[in-house]
Design a protein around this motif. Structure first.
Motif, short mmCIF file in Angstrom:
data_model
loop_
_atom_site.label_atom_id
_atom_site.label_comp_id
_atom_site.label_asym_id
_atom_site.label_seq_id
_atom_site.Cartn_x
_atom_site.Cartn_y
_atom_site.Cartn_z
N ARG A 105 -9.32 -0.88 -4.84
CA ARG A 105 -8.59 0.32 -5.29
C ARG A 105 -7.54 0.01 -6.34
N THR B 161 -9.26 -0.44 7.07
CA THR B 161 -8.87 0.95 7.34
C THR B 161 -8.06 1.57 6.22
N SER B 162 -7.44 0.75 5.37
CA SER B 162 -6.72 1.31 4.22
C SER B 162 -7.68 1.81 3.15
N PRO C 158 -10.50 4.85 6.12
CA PRO C 158 -9.72 5.15 7.35
C PRO C 158 -10.58 5.57 8.53
N CYS D 292 7.31 -3.61 9.78
CA CYS D 292 6.93 -2.21 9.69
C CYS D 292 7.49 -1.52 10.93
N ARG E 275 1.85 -0.55 -1.03
CA ARG E 275 0.81 0.45 -0.84
C ARG E 275 0.57 0.71 0.65
N ILE E 276 0.49 -0.37 1.44
CA ILE E 276 0.18 -0.21 2.85
C ILE E 276 1.36 0.36 3.63
N THR E 277 2.57 -0.11 3.36
CA THR E 277 3.72 0.43 4.09
C THR E 277 3.92 1.91 3.80
N ALA E 278 3.57 2.34 2.58
CA ALA E 278 3.65 3.77 2.27
C ALA E 278 2.57 4.55 3.03
N GLN E 279 1.35 4.01 3.06
CA GLN E 279 0.27 4.68 3.78
C GLN E 279 0.54 4.74 5.29
N GLN E 280 1.15 3.69 5.81
CA GLN E 280 1.40 3.60 7.25
C GLN E 280 2.72 4.24 7.67
N HIS E 281 3.49 4.75 6.71
CA HIS E 281 4.78 5.38 7.01
C HIS E 281 5.67 4.43 7.81
#
Length: 482
Positions: free
Chosen positions: A99, A124-125, A128, A213, A261-267
């Protein structure tokens, strides 16, 4: 008397005759000078014809050479264009992989000129709706070696850490070794993150980044709060076992891009790592004081050689790990003619790093009681693990466990003698007792130092776990009485 008129001579009887010496005109020339002129004229004509033929041959050869050179140049230019087109196509594929998380421009020097890159990605990123242990796993490979950890290819993986650092590559399996000075991450990180960029034994640039996280990471049976990111790619110069500045920037920026990117997706509820300011004066001072407690003279470790000790260690505070060390090539002699110490190290690991470090040391028999296990190889067994302390001489480590800001924490303090000769492997009872006293005194000072890592991390509830001796090789390290 004969007379001469013009070119004719008259004899005594009045008859005319031609002199024997000369005949006028161009029909015939006699004598030395005339013959030379004739030969010269004929030779010049021959040489002129030969020169003309040679010049023509030279011109033909030059034209043929120029034609061949032009053909070779055209072939080389065509091949160069093909190589550039091929590399551009590969760069485009890399730019779309994962991506768009891989930096195609930064990785351009390692992309192949002839082989075509292929990609494999999941997690999963990316998808999902699919179950996966990885949040992100992306591999870019090419011939001749399509293995993820071979000399060719790029791999990027992000995963929630389930109690210890996930196994990513063979050089990241062992998280117990102190970070070398050239393994710095290269970008500012908060205290709850730990990162490094180095080169492994295969000549590959390896980046590792672990961060928190607080909001939890999904995709597991239970929420996890530690994100680990690993990246490796071929080094541009395999003869130098440290990353270049460009390679360090590429690796660290990629890891940070993936983390954000992942910390934003995972809130996760954390600030982005990209664009963080450099440490201010107070942070730099805090980091510079982390190893100030390791003073050979105050610890009575020097044996009169304190000027030769070289202290080093962390200059940035991280609540996850800590490392301080000092050593000398000229250990002195202490009381009763006992040798002074050659090196001292102090390490701490918190949270997921704690379990990783302890288990990796246990696999080497370097934790309390590990060598007493029934399944541990006997001395002399070819399967005996590599020594944790090295070949510089006997080393004794003392382990302790605390609760600190980063969670459960293991501390390891080790002291070593630099005397493998003249009697390698033999320690007297007095020397053994002296090492035990040295390592305990060093641990106490490490835990109590006001500017040291343990106090800054608010460690409490410390419990001594015991000693682990490293008399390597084990079949020669024996305690004897003098």
């Amino acid at each position: 008397m004969a007379t001469t008129r013009g070119s004719r001579a008259t004899g005594a009887d009045g008859s005319a005759h031609t002199p024997a010496t000369t005949r006028t005109g161009t029909t015939r020339l006699r004598g030395t000078a005339g013959g030379a002129r004739a030969r010269k004229t004929a030779g010049g004509a021959t040489r002129s014809a030969t020169g003309t033929r040679r010049a023509a041959h030279t011109r033909r050869t030059a034209r043929a050479t120029a034609t061949a050179a032009l053909a070779l140049a055209l072939l080389a230019a065509t091949a160069a264009c093909d190589d550039e087109d091929h590399r551009a196509a590969n760069e485009k594929r890399v730019a779309h992989a994962c991506r768009g998380l891989l930096p195609a421009a930064g990785l351009r020097p390692v992309l192949p000129r002839e082989s075509t890159v292929t990609t494999r990605e999941f997690g999963t990123s990316l998808t999902p709706d699919r179950a996966s242990r990885a949040l992100l796993d992306c591999t870019v490979s090419w011939e001749p070696d399509r293995k993820p950890f071979g000399t060719s290819g790029i791999r990027l993986r992000a995963e929630a850490a389930p109690g210890r650092i996930p196994r990513f590559s063979k050089d990241l399996d062992d998280q117990t070794e102190p970070r070398p000075a050239h393994a710095a991450f290269g970008l500012p990180l908060p205290s709850d993150a730990e990162g490094a960029v180095t080169v492994d034994s295969d000549g590959r640039v390896v980046a590792s980044l672990t961060l928190s996280c607080p909001g939890g990471l999904t995709g597991r049976t239970r929420p996890l709060h530690d994100l680990h990111i690993g990246l490796d790619f071929p080094q541009t110069d395999e003869t130098d076992y440290r990353p270049t500045a460009a390679e360090r920037r590429t690796a660290s920026r990629t890891a940070v891009r993936v983390a954000d990117r992942i910390t934003a997706q995972q809130h996760c509820g954390t600030r982005p790592l990209a664009g963080r300011p450099a440490p201010d004066k107070a942070e730099r001072a805090r980091g510079a004081a982390l190893c100030s407690w390791l003073d050979a003279k105050k610890l009575r470790l020097d044996g009169g050689a304190s000027d030769a000790w070289r202290p080093e260690g962390d200059t940035r505070y991280s609540r996850r790990t800590a490392h301080c060390s000092a050593g000398t090539d000229e250990p002195g002699i202490r009381d009763r003619d006992r040798p002074g110490l050659a090196h001292v190290t102090a390490d701490s690991w918190s949270g997921v790093h704690a379990r990783t470090a302890y288990e990796d040391h246990a696999d080497k028999g370097a934790v309390p009681g590990a060598r007493d296990r029934p399944d541990f190889p006997e001395p002399g067994d070819e399967d005996i693990p590599e020594s944790a302390g090295g070949d510089d001489g006997p080393e004794l480590a003392l382990w302790a466990r605390s609760v600190c800001d980063g969670g459960r924490t293991y501390h390891r303090v080790a002291v070593g003698l630099g005397t493998p000769d003249p009697a390698p492997g033999h320690l007297t009872k007095e020397e053994r007792a002296q090492l035990s006293a040295d390592v305990r005194r060093t641990l106490d000072r490490y835990l109590d130092a006001r500017a040291g890592w343990a106090r800054q991390s608010h460690c409490h509830g410390t419990e001594l776990l015991g000693e682990a001796q490293d008399w390597a090789p084990a079949d020669r390290r024996k305690e004897t009485s003098r």
